[in-house]
Write a protein that holds these residues in place. Structure first.
Motif, PDB file in Angstrom:
ATOM      1  N   ILE A  53       0.767  -1.118  -0.041  1.00  0.00           N
ATOM      2  CA  ILE A  53      -0.012   0.054   0.028  1.00  0.00           C
ATOM      3  C   ILE A  53       0.719   1.319   0.079  1.00  0.00           C
ATOM      4  O   ILE A  53       0.208   2.392   0.257  1.00  0.00           O
ATOM      5  CB  ILE A  53      -0.776   0.038   1.117  1.00  0.00           C
ATOM      6  CG1 ILE A  53      -0.209   0.073   2.482  1.00  0.00           C
ATOM      7  CG2 ILE A  53      -1.966  -1.316   1.014  1.00  0.00           C
ATOM      8  CD1 ILE A  53      -1.399   0.114   3.717  1.00  0.00           C
ATOM      9  N   TYR A  59      -7.822   6.037   0.214  1.00  0.00           N
ATOM     10  CA  TYR A  59      -8.891   5.302   0.299  1.00  0.00           C
ATOM     11  C   TYR A  59      -8.492   3.570   0.345  1.00  0.00           C
ATOM     12  O   TYR A  59      -8.850   2.889   0.759  1.00  0.00           O
ATOM     13  CB  TYR A  59      -9.867   5.589  -0.980  1.00  0.00           C
ATOM     14  CG  TYR A  59     -11.027   4.486  -0.986  1.00  0.00           C
ATOM     15  CD1 TYR A  59     -12.063   4.644  -0.199  1.00  0.00           C
ATOM     16  CD2 TYR A  59     -10.786   3.378  -1.837  1.00  0.00           C
ATOM     17  CE1 TYR A  59     -13.101   3.745  -0.297  1.00  0.00           C
ATOM     18  CE2 TYR A  59     -11.742   2.523  -2.035  1.00  0.00           C
ATOM     19  CZ  TYR A  59     -13.141   2.679  -1.294  1.00  0.00           C
ATOM     20  OH  TYR A  59     -13.941   1.700  -1.229  1.00  0.00           O
ATOM     21  N   HIS A  60      -7.647   3.383  -0.777  1.00  0.00           N
ATOM     22  CA  HIS A  60      -7.094   2.100  -1.020  1.00  0.00           C
ATOM     23  C   HIS A  60      -6.402   1.653   0.248  1.00  0.00           C
ATOM     24  O   HIS A  60      -6.298   0.367   0.615  1.00  0.00           O
ATOM     25  CB  HIS A  60      -6.450   1.898  -2.257  1.00  0.00           C
ATOM     26  CG  HIS A  60      -7.600   1.885  -3.491  1.00  0.00           C
ATOM     27  ND1 HIS A  60      -7.381   2.999  -4.272  1.00  0.00           N
ATOM     28  CD2 HIS A  60      -8.544   1.186  -3.822  1.00  0.00           C
ATOM     29  CE1 HIS A  60      -8.383   2.711  -5.259  1.00  0.00           C
ATOM     30  NE2 HIS A  60      -9.034   1.632  -4.820  1.00  0.00           N
ATOM     31  N   TRP A  61      -5.634   2.703   0.747  1.00  0.00           N
ATOM     32  CA  TRP A  61      -4.696   2.239   1.960  1.00  0.00           C
ATOM     33  C   TRP A  61      -5.536   2.024   2.997  1.00  0.00           C
ATOM     34  O   TRP A  61      -5.257   0.750   3.608  1.00  0.00           O
ATOM     35  CB  TRP A  61      -3.921   3.530   2.363  1.00  0.00           C
ATOM     36  CG  TRP A  61      -2.982   3.628   3.338  1.00  0.00           C
ATOM     37  CD1 TRP A  61      -1.790   3.045   2.987  1.00  0.00           C
ATOM     38  CD2 TRP A  61      -2.873   3.948   4.476  1.00  0.00           C
ATOM     39  NE1 TRP A  61      -0.994   3.189   4.398  1.00  0.00           N
ATOM     40  CE2 TRP A  61      -1.788   3.539   5.299  1.00  0.00           C
ATOM     41  CE3 TRP A  61      -3.832   4.426   5.437  1.00  0.00           C
ATOM     42  CZ2 TRP A  61      -1.653   3.988   6.592  1.00  0.00           C
ATOM     43  CZ3 TRP A  61      -3.559   4.721   6.832  1.00  0.00           C
ATOM     44  CH2 TRP A  61      -2.532   4.364   7.208  1.00  0.00           C
ATOM     45  N   HIS A  62      -6.632   2.823   3.371  1.00  0.00           N
ATOM     46  CA  HIS A  62      -7.552   2.044   4.423  1.00  0.00           C
ATOM     47  C   HIS A  62      -8.100   0.769   4.041  1.00  0.00           C
ATOM     48  O   HIS A  62      -8.495  -0.114   4.889  1.00  0.00           O
ATOM     49  CB  HIS A  62      -8.414   3.286   4.744  1.00  0.00           C
ATOM     50  CG  HIS A  62      -7.867   4.462   5.482  1.00  0.00           C
ATOM     51  ND1 HIS A  62      -7.651   5.795   4.764  1.00  0.00           N
ATOM     52  CD2 HIS A  62      -7.691   4.586   6.866  1.00  0.00           C
ATOM     53  CE1 HIS A  62      -7.121   6.402   5.772  1.00  0.00           C
ATOM     54  NE2 HIS A  62      -7.204   5.996   6.864  1.00  0.00           N
ATOM     55  N   GLN A  63      -8.504   0.782   2.760  1.00  0.00           N
ATOM     56  CA  GLN A  63      -9.373  -0.295   2.475  1.00  0.00           C
ATOM     57  C   GLN A  63      -8.395  -1.599   2.711  1.00  0.00           C
ATOM     58  O   GLN A  63      -8.967  -2.784   3.083  1.00  0.00           O
ATOM     59  CB  GLN A  63      -9.758  -0.379   1.107  1.00  0.00           C
ATOM     60  CG  GLN A  63     -10.591  -1.609   0.484  1.00  0.00           C
ATOM     61  CD  GLN A  63     -11.000  -1.302  -1.055  1.00  0.00           C
ATOM     62  OE1 GLN A  63      -9.948  -0.708  -1.687  1.00  0.00           O
ATOM     63  NE2 GLN A  63     -12.186  -1.786  -1.368  1.00  0.00           N
ATOM     64  N   ALA A  64      -7.147  -1.487   2.339  1.00  0.00           N
ATOM     65  CA  ALA A  64      -6.141  -2.689   2.458  1.00  0.00           C
ATOM     66  C   ALA A  64      -5.996  -3.082   3.887  1.00  0.00           C
ATOM     67  O   ALA A  64      -5.954  -4.208   4.280  1.00  0.00           O
ATOM     68  CB  ALA A  64      -4.762  -2.517   1.796  1.00  0.00           C
ATOM     69  N   ASP A  66      -8.005  -2.525   6.569  1.00  0.00           N
ATOM     70  CA  ASP A  66      -9.324  -2.980   6.947  1.00  0.00           C
ATOM     71  C   ASP A  66      -9.256  -4.397   6.691  1.00  0.00           C
ATOM     72  O   ASP A  66      -9.733  -5.121   7.352  1.00  0.00           O
ATOM     73  CB  ASP A  66     -10.381  -1.973   6.487  1.00  0.00           C
ATOM     74  CG  ASP A  66     -11.882  -2.597   6.998  1.00  0.00           C
ATOM     75  OD1 ASP A  66     -11.983  -2.790   8.232  1.00  0.00           O
ATOM     76  OD2 ASP A  66     -12.797  -3.050   6.146  1.00  0.00           O
ATOM     77  N   LEU A  67      -9.031  -4.687   5.506  1.00  0.00           N
ATOM     78  CA  LEU A  67      -9.030  -6.022   5.097  1.00  0.00           C
ATOM     79  C   LEU A  67      -8.156  -6.955   5.522  1.00  0.00           C
ATOM     80  O   LEU A  67      -8.426  -8.242   6.240  1.00  0.00           O
ATOM     81  CB  LEU A  67      -8.903  -6.437   3.291  1.00  0.00           C
ATOM     82  CG  LEU A  67      -8.746  -7.481   2.722  1.00  0.00           C
ATOM     83  CD1 LEU A  67     -10.215  -8.453   2.797  1.00  0.00           C
ATOM     84  CD2 LEU A  67      -8.482  -7.510   1.423  1.00  0.00           C
ATOM     85  N   LYS A  70      -9.273  -7.411   9.301  1.00  0.00           N
ATOM     86  CA  LYS A  70     -10.619  -8.636   9.307  1.00  0.00           C
ATOM     87  C   LYS A  70     -10.100  -9.925   9.191  1.00  0.00           C
ATOM     88  O   LYS A  70     -10.803 -10.962   9.825  1.00  0.00           O
ATOM     89  CB  LYS A  70     -11.564  -8.027   8.290  1.00  0.00           C
ATOM     90  CG  LYS A  70     -12.577  -7.050   8.404  1.00  0.00           C
ATOM     91  CD  LYS A  70     -13.460  -6.516   7.042  1.00  0.00           C
ATOM     92  CE  LYS A  70     -14.200  -5.506   7.880  1.00  0.00           C
ATOM     93  NZ  LYS A  70     -15.207  -5.264   6.862  1.00  0.00           N
TER      94      LYS A  70
END
Length: 82
Positions: A53, A59-64, A66-67, A70
């Motif tokens: 990342i 946006y993609h930084w937070h998405q990665a 978060d994934l 999880k």
């Protein structure tokens, strides 16, 4: 007030024996076998995401991340059932 501080296991070994006897979780009632290094393990595992990342948009930084967390949670809950 009955307030008592404790240090994590790694930190406790860097101090004198008297400090260890007073503040190390191994010698304190109620800590069990906890070494207080859980957050260190989580953050260390999240370092694997950094190269992926590095140049991502926020946006993609937070998405990665978060994934990643999880998946971390899912893996830990599956290990509990063994």
């Amino acid at each position: 007030m009955g307030l008592h501080f404790s240090v994590n296991s790694f930190h406790g070994y860097a101090h004198s024996r008297l400090c260890q006897l007073d503040s190390h979780p191994l010698y304190l009632q109620g800590w069990g076998i906890e070494d207080l290094e859980g957050l260190e393990r989580v953050f260390s595992a999240s370092n694997a995401v950094a190269p992926l990342i590095r140049y991502a948009t926020p946006y993609h930084w937070h998405q990665a991340l978060d994934l990643h967390f999880k998946q971390w949670d899912d893996d830990k809950y599956h290990e509990l059932s063994k």
